[in-house]
Design an enzyme around this catalytic site. Structure first.
Site, PDB file in Angstrom:
ATOM      1  N   HIS A 100     -10.204   1.087   1.708  1.00 41.57           N
ATOM      2  CA  HIS A 100      -9.774   2.444   2.076  1.00 41.57           C
ATOM      3  C   HIS A 100     -10.969   3.386   2.209  1.00 41.57           C
ATOM      4  CE1 HIS A 100      -5.440   2.378   2.193  1.00 41.57           C
ATOM      5  NE2 HIS A 100      -5.352   1.805   0.999  1.00 41.57           N
TER       6      HIS A 100
ATOM      7  N   CYS B  18       0.851  -1.194   0.000  1.00 39.32           N
ATOM      8  CA  CYS B  18       0.000   0.000   0.000  1.00 39.32           C
ATOM      9  C   CYS B  18       0.884   1.239   0.000  1.00 39.32           C
ATOM     10  CB  CYS B  18      -0.883  -0.023   1.248  1.00 39.32           C
ATOM     11  SG  CYS B  18      -2.033   1.356   1.370  1.00 39.32           S
TER      12      CYS B  18
ATOM     13  N   HIS C 196      -9.130  -4.016  -2.007  1.00 38.25           N
ATOM     14  CA  HIS C 196      -8.158  -3.232  -1.232  1.00 38.25           C
ATOM     15  C   HIS C 196      -8.536  -1.748  -1.256  1.00 38.25           C
ATOM     16  CE1 HIS C 196      -3.915  -2.251   0.073  1.00 38.25           C
ATOM     17  NE2 HIS C 196      -4.293  -1.085  -0.449  1.00 38.25           N
ATOM     18  N   GLU C 197      -8.793  -1.218  -2.451  1.00 31.21           N
ATOM     19  CA  GLU C 197      -9.106   0.209  -2.579  1.00 31.21           C
ATOM     20  C   GLU C 197     -10.458   0.542  -1.958  1.00 31.21           C
ATOM     21  OE1 GLU C 197      -6.735   2.119  -3.223  1.00 31.21           O
ATOM     22  OE2 GLU C 197      -5.402   0.618  -4.066  1.00 31.21           O
TER      23      GLU C 197
END
Length: 178
Positions: free
Chosen positions: A144, A98, A140-141
């Site tokens: 966030h 990341c 993953h994004e």
């Protein structure tokens, strides 16, 4: 375009749930510039994805390159207000890094097959079916956008590795000075 400052782990912006983007906001010059700046920032730091909170913007937006090999080849896409549905119920562990946690890698369980519905940078609703690496990037994004960083999902923190040690011990790549 501009290179934006990337928030690092520990900054509160990475732990906040982001606000949805209003459809009317998408086509504004300011929002389009944000997308372009995020793409330029992602490319500058050799990233494959970058979420708005990572550049201190609390909006449900991320940019990514969704090539199946994970080489960052291809055109970046912007996904706005993404909603993920897991197609595969099993979880597969894979390595992640990341830009907000530089030089560190760890193994994270993710669904290997998902669909994501979102708005594109023109404000049109799109649906993408993604498998394996692109599915991992999207999850993953999207994490966030929900105030989650990948270490929160790790089952075994013993896999956390500095990139030089990761290359050497997990991938078998030796530095020239070894």
């Amino acid at each position: 375009m501009s290179i934006l400052k990337v928030a690092r782990m520990g900054h509160p912006v990475l732990r906040e749930k982001t606000r949805p983007v209003d459809k009317h906001e998408i086509r504004t010059p300011e929002f389009q510039k944000l997308i372009d700046d995020m793409i330029e920032t992602m490319e500058e730091y050799s990233g494959i994805g970058l979420a708005a909170p990572q550049v201190h913007e609390s909006r449900r937006l991320f940019v990514a390159v969704l090539d199946s090999e994970g080489r960052g080849e291809g055109e970046p896409v912007a996904l706005i207000n993404p909603e993920i549905t897991a197609v595969a119920k099993d979880l597969i562990e894979g390595w992640e890094g990341c830009l907000s946690i530089p030089d560190i890698r760890g193994r994270v369980p993710r669904s290997p097959h998902i669909t994501v519905t979102a708005l594109n940078r023109e404000g049109k609703r799109i649906e993408i079916e993604a498998r394996d690496f692109p599915a991992r990037v999207i999850q993953h994004e999207t994490d966030h956008l929900n105030g989650i960083v990948y270490v929160d999902r790790m089952r075994d923190l013993r896999t956390l590795s500095h990139i030089a040690e990761w290359n050497k011990h997990w991938l078998g790549i030796r530095e020239q000075n070894d």
